[in-house]
Design a protein around this motif. Structure first.
Motif, PDB file in Angstrom:
ATOM      1  N   TYR A  98       0.830  -1.205   0.000  1.00 64.56           N
ATOM      2  CA  TYR A  98       0.000   0.000   0.000  1.00 64.56           C
ATOM      3  C   TYR A  98       0.865   1.256   0.000  1.00 64.56           C
ATOM      4  O   TYR A  98       1.979   1.266   0.537  1.00 64.56           O
ATOM      5  CB  TYR A  98      -0.864   0.060   1.264  1.00 64.56           C
ATOM      6  CG  TYR A  98      -2.012  -0.905   1.296  1.00 64.56           C
ATOM      7  CD1 TYR A  98      -3.197  -0.606   0.641  1.00 64.56           C
ATOM      8  CD2 TYR A  98      -1.918  -2.108   2.006  1.00 64.56           C
ATOM      9  CE1 TYR A  98      -4.276  -1.478   0.689  1.00 64.56           C
ATOM     10  CE2 TYR A  98      -2.994  -2.988   2.058  1.00 64.56           C
ATOM     11  CZ  TYR A  98      -4.169  -2.666   1.392  1.00 64.56           C
ATOM     12  OH  TYR A  98      -5.226  -3.518   1.444  1.00 64.56           O
ATOM     13  N   ALA A  99       0.312   2.284  -0.579  1.00 64.39           N
ATOM     14  CA  ALA A  99       0.883   3.618  -0.407  1.00 64.39           C
ATOM     15  C   ALA A  99      -0.298   4.553  -0.217  1.00 64.39           C
ATOM     16  O   ALA A  99      -1.406   4.270  -0.702  1.00 64.39           O
ATOM     17  CB  ALA A  99       1.690   4.022  -1.634  1.00 64.39           C
ATOM     18  N   ILE A 100      -0.058   5.633   0.502  1.00 62.02           N
ATOM     19  CA  ILE A 100      -1.146   6.577   0.743  1.00 62.02           C
ATOM     20  C   ILE A 100      -0.769   7.929   0.175  1.00 62.02           C
ATOM     21  O   ILE A 100       0.328   8.433   0.429  1.00 62.02           O
ATOM     22  CB  ILE A 100      -1.438   6.679   2.249  1.00 62.02           C
ATOM     23  CG1 ILE A 100      -2.010   5.327   2.698  1.00 62.02           C
ATOM     24  CG2 ILE A 100      -2.410   7.824   2.543  1.00 62.02           C
ATOM     25  CD1 ILE A 100      -2.327   5.227   4.138  1.00 62.02           C
ATOM     26  N   MET A 101      -1.677   8.460  -0.626  1.00 61.99           N
ATOM     27  CA  MET A 101      -1.455   9.803  -1.143  1.00 61.99           C
ATOM     28  C   MET A 101      -2.503  10.700  -0.506  1.00 61.99           C
ATOM     29  O   MET A 101      -3.702  10.408  -0.565  1.00 61.99           O
ATOM     30  CB  MET A 101      -1.618   9.805  -2.661  1.00 61.99           C
ATOM     31  CG  MET A 101      -1.624  11.199  -3.260  1.00 61.99           C
ATOM     32  SD  MET A 101      -1.359  11.160  -5.049  1.00 61.99           S
ATOM     33  CE  MET A 101       0.401  10.866  -5.090  1.00 61.99           C
ATOM     34  N   THR A 102      -2.046  11.765   0.107  1.00 60.83           N
ATOM     35  CA  THR A 102      -3.006  12.623   0.784  1.00 60.83           C
ATOM     36  C   THR A 102      -2.706  14.082   0.490  1.00 60.83           C
ATOM     37  O   THR A 102      -1.545  14.477   0.380  1.00 60.83           O
ATOM     38  CB  THR A 102      -3.004  12.376   2.304  1.00 60.83           C
ATOM     39  OG1 THR A 102      -4.083  13.083   2.890  1.00 60.83           O
ATOM     40  CG2 THR A 102      -1.704  12.838   2.945  1.00 60.83           C
ATOM     41  N   GLY A 103      -3.753  14.862   0.349  1.00 57.61           N
ATOM     42  CA  GLY A 103      -3.564  16.281   0.073  1.00 57.61           C
ATOM     43  C   GLY A 103      -4.788  16.856  -0.590  1.00 57.61           C
ATOM     44  O   GLY A 103      -5.719  16.131  -0.941  1.00 57.61           O
ATOM     45  N   GLY A 104      -4.763  18.151  -0.756  1.00 59.53           N
ATOM     46  CA  GLY A 104      -5.954  18.823  -1.251  1.00 59.53           C
ATOM     47  C   GLY A 104      -5.818  19.385  -2.651  1.00 59.53           C
ATOM     48  O   GLY A 104      -6.713  20.071  -3.138  1.00 59.53           O
ATOM     49  N   SER A 105      -4.700  19.097  -3.318  1.00 63.08           N
ATOM     50  CA  SER A 105      -4.500  19.665  -4.647  1.00 63.08           C
ATOM     51  C   SER A 105      -5.056  18.708  -5.698  1.00 63.08           C
ATOM     52  O   SER A 105      -4.353  17.817  -6.187  1.00 63.08           O
ATOM     53  CB  SER A 105      -3.016  19.930  -4.897  1.00 63.08           C
ATOM     54  OG  SER A 105      -2.516  20.788  -3.902  1.00 63.08           O
ATOM     55  N   GLY A 106      -6.298  18.905  -6.045  1.00 66.07           N
ATOM     56  CA  GLY A 106      -7.007  17.986  -6.929  1.00 66.07           C
ATOM     57  C   GLY A 106      -6.299  17.742  -8.247  1.00 66.07           C
ATOM     58  O   GLY A 106      -6.242  16.616  -8.740  1.00 66.07           O
ATOM     59  N   MET A 107      -5.736  18.776  -8.797  1.00 66.68           N
ATOM     60  CA  MET A 107      -5.089  18.624 -10.094  1.00 66.68           C
ATOM     61  C   MET A 107      -3.859  17.726  -9.989  1.00 66.68           C
ATOM     62  O   MET A 107      -3.554  16.965 -10.913  1.00 66.68           O
ATOM     63  CB  MET A 107      -4.690  19.997 -10.622  1.00 66.68           C
ATOM     64  CG  MET A 107      -4.283  19.986 -12.056  1.00 66.68           C
ATOM     65  SD  MET A 107      -3.617  21.589 -12.503  1.00 66.68           S
ATOM     66  CE  MET A 107      -3.503  21.349 -14.258  1.00 66.68           C
ATOM     67  N   TYR A 108      -3.171  17.825  -8.892  1.00 67.68           N
ATOM     68  CA  TYR A 108      -1.967  17.015  -8.690  1.00 67.68           C
ATOM     69  C   TYR A 108      -2.351  15.551  -8.492  1.00 67.68           C
ATOM     70  O   TYR A 108      -1.685  14.648  -8.997  1.00 67.68           O
ATOM     71  CB  TYR A 108      -1.156  17.556  -7.500  1.00 67.68           C
ATOM     72  CG  TYR A 108      -0.355  18.794  -7.850  1.00 67.68           C
ATOM     73  CD1 TYR A 108      -0.986  19.994  -8.166  1.00 67.68           C
ATOM     74  CD2 TYR A 108       1.033  18.753  -7.890  1.00 67.68           C
ATOM     75  CE1 TYR A 108      -0.264  21.122  -8.511  1.00 67.68           C
ATOM     76  CE2 TYR A 108       1.773  19.891  -8.224  1.00 67.68           C
ATOM     77  CZ  TYR A 108       1.116  21.070  -8.530  1.00 67.68           C
ATOM     78  OH  TYR A 108       1.845  22.177  -8.883  1.00 67.68           O
ATOM     79  N   ILE A 109      -3.417  15.323  -7.758  1.00 70.05           N
ATOM     80  CA  ILE A 109      -3.882  13.951  -7.543  1.00 70.05           C
ATOM     81  C   ILE A 109      -4.316  13.346  -8.875  1.00 70.05           C
ATOM     82  O   ILE A 109      -3.963  12.214  -9.212  1.00 70.05           O
ATOM     83  CB  ILE A 109      -5.044  13.935  -6.524  1.00 70.05           C
ATOM     84  CG1 ILE A 109      -4.522  14.304  -5.138  1.00 70.05           C
ATOM     85  CG2 ILE A 109      -5.732  12.571  -6.506  1.00 70.05           C
ATOM     86  CD1 ILE A 109      -5.593  14.540  -4.100  1.00 70.05           C
ATOM     87  N   ASP A 110      -5.048  14.129  -9.653  1.00 68.80           N
ATOM     88  CA  ASP A 110      -5.509  13.634 -10.955  1.00 68.80           C
ATOM     89  C   ASP A 110      -4.338  13.305 -11.877  1.00 68.80           C
ATOM     90  O   ASP A 110      -4.403  12.347 -12.642  1.00 68.80           O
ATOM     91  CB  ASP A 110      -6.421  14.674 -11.627  1.00 68.80           C
ATOM     92  CG  ASP A 110      -7.818  14.675 -11.022  1.00 68.80           C
ATOM     93  OD1 ASP A 110      -8.084  13.810 -10.152  1.00 68.80           O
ATOM     94  OD2 ASP A 110      -8.633  15.529 -11.398  1.00 68.80           O
ATOM     95  N   ALA A 111      -3.288  14.112 -11.807  1.00 72.23           N
ATOM     96  CA  ALA A 111      -2.131  13.861 -12.671  1.00 72.23           C
ATOM     97  C   ALA A 111      -1.537  12.488 -12.363  1.00 72.23           C
ATOM     98  O   ALA A 111      -1.131  11.764 -13.267  1.00 72.23           O
ATOM     99  CB  ALA A 111      -1.088  14.954 -12.481  1.00 72.23           C
ATOM    100  N   VAL A 112      -1.522  12.125 -11.095  1.00 73.85           N
ATOM    101  CA  VAL A 112      -0.968  10.829 -10.714  1.00 73.85           C
ATOM    102  C   VAL A 112      -1.942   9.703 -11.056  1.00 73.85           C
ATOM    103  O   VAL A 112      -1.547   8.655 -11.561  1.00 73.85           O
ATOM    104  CB  VAL A 112      -0.629  10.812  -9.208  1.00 73.85           C
ATOM    105  CG1 VAL A 112      -0.249   9.412  -8.757  1.00 73.85           C
ATOM    106  CG2 VAL A 112       0.501  11.793  -8.922  1.00 73.85           C
TER     107      VAL A 112
END
Length: 307
Positions: A98-112
RNA sequence: GGCGUCGUAGCUCAGUAGGUAGAGCAGAGGACUGAAAAUCCUUGUGUCACUGGUUCGAUUCCAGUCGAUGCCA
């Protein structure tokens, strides 16, 4: 979907101040994972109090990536993040499931999660020129250029938004090809599973938390943190809620009390924009931050379903 | 206590020479392809303080009441 790949990225998002940090740490401990920050302002080492970076205790509880790894003087963008995060995930998945990605930058999450078009980076000099043209000739002038150079994108773009027009012109002038040529809305397939969840609180409760957190930031020394960054106020990384308002105060444009109020207001609006972004993502499943057991059950159930 | 000014959207205020009203901010909704905590778009019905009076009709004029505020005592 059945395959033997057990690697799973758990994305924890939601509006600012909703409680992502503490939940992520608990999930990381439970699932034996490390955390990747997807917060475009926590990347910068100079920004701490004002961007609610996890504290020392939190950072030592679980290994975090992409926190304070850049300077406000560095040029950074979503695409760099996409590449670096994918690279880091590949590395992490060699030891963890598992890995956890957390944060509020929607565009950055979408890029990943979905990928982003392959475009050239901004050329700082060209950007400066275009900003100068905007200032001196007005947005009409830039629009006219875009209409000529890329009529397709001209039809689609928000013509009132100078940033969009400038970005398109940058790409066109750098590459000699229309911006629309590069735009690509096909999702990229990632070599891992993604479980996306977001935290949600009733708006007035979230607003109370925001107000409280801003007050706490001042108690922790936000004023002096901002003051130390005053010389760099023009940098993009410092066009950030919590700093820009205090720059206005230092520059004697507004009172201290006004700056504090503005920070609260602007944070509320930021949270609202974040919600608008997440709401349209059909992959997100929503939870209340207190529903930890339910969240863990959901993740385990999704995993079983996918394997 | 006397005289004056004010009481209109959550806030600050405009306005109606009498035909039930509008700005800024806040709030709400939305967009978003390397500036993204950025940037941009859309969105304003509220016992016009209360009670009477004049009037076909009052938030607007008149009187009184209450509240705020200023000056004088």
């Amino acid at each position: 979907m059945t395959d033997q790949n057990p690697k799973t990225l758990i994305v924890v998002t939601g509006p600012t101040a909703v409680g992502k940090t503490s939940l992520s740490i608990e999930l990381a401990q439970f699932f034996n994972a490390e955390i990747l920050s997807a917060d475009s302002r926590q990347f910068y080492k100079e920004l701490n109090i004002g961007v609610a970076r996890p504290d020392e205790e939190e950072l030592s509880a679980v290994k975090h990536h992409f926190i304070a790894h850049l300077s406000v003087h560095d040029y950074y963008n979503v695409s760099k993040y996409e590449v670096e995060a994918l690279d880091r995930l590949q590395h992490l998945f060699s030891t963890y499931n598992y890995a956890i990605m957390t944060g509020g930058s929607g565009m950055y999450i979408d890029a990943v999660c979905k990928g982003i078009a392959d475009l050239p980076d901004a050329d700082p000099q060209l950007r400066e020129e275009l900003n100068l043209q905007l200032k001196e000739e007005g947005i009409e002038f830039l629009r006219a250029q875009l209409k000529l150079l890329d009529p397709d994108y001209y039809q689609q773009v928000d013509l009132a938004n100078p940033i969009r027009i400038i970005r398109a012109l940058e790409v066109i002038l750098e590459t000699g090809k229309p911006y629309s040529y590069f735009r690509d809305n096909t999702y990229k397939k990632r070599p891992f599973h993604i479980i996306k969840l977001a935290l949600q609180l009733e708006r007035n409760i979230l607003n109370e938390r925001i107000n409280l957190r801003v007050d706490e930031m001042f108690e922790k020394g936000l004023l002096s943190e901002a003051e130390s960054l005053l010389p760099y106020q023009k940098l993009t990384a410092l066009n950030t809620v919590g700093y820009k308002e205090l720059f206005d105060y230092f520059n004697q444009k507004i009172s201290f009390d006004q700056a504090k109020e503005d920070i609260k207001t602007h944070t509320r609006r930021y949270a609202k924009r974040q919600m608008t972004w997440y709401r349209k993502d059909p992959d997100i499943v929503w939870f209340n931050p207190s529903e930890k057991v339910k969240i863990i059950q959901y993740i385990e159930q999704q995993r079983r379903h996918e394997l």
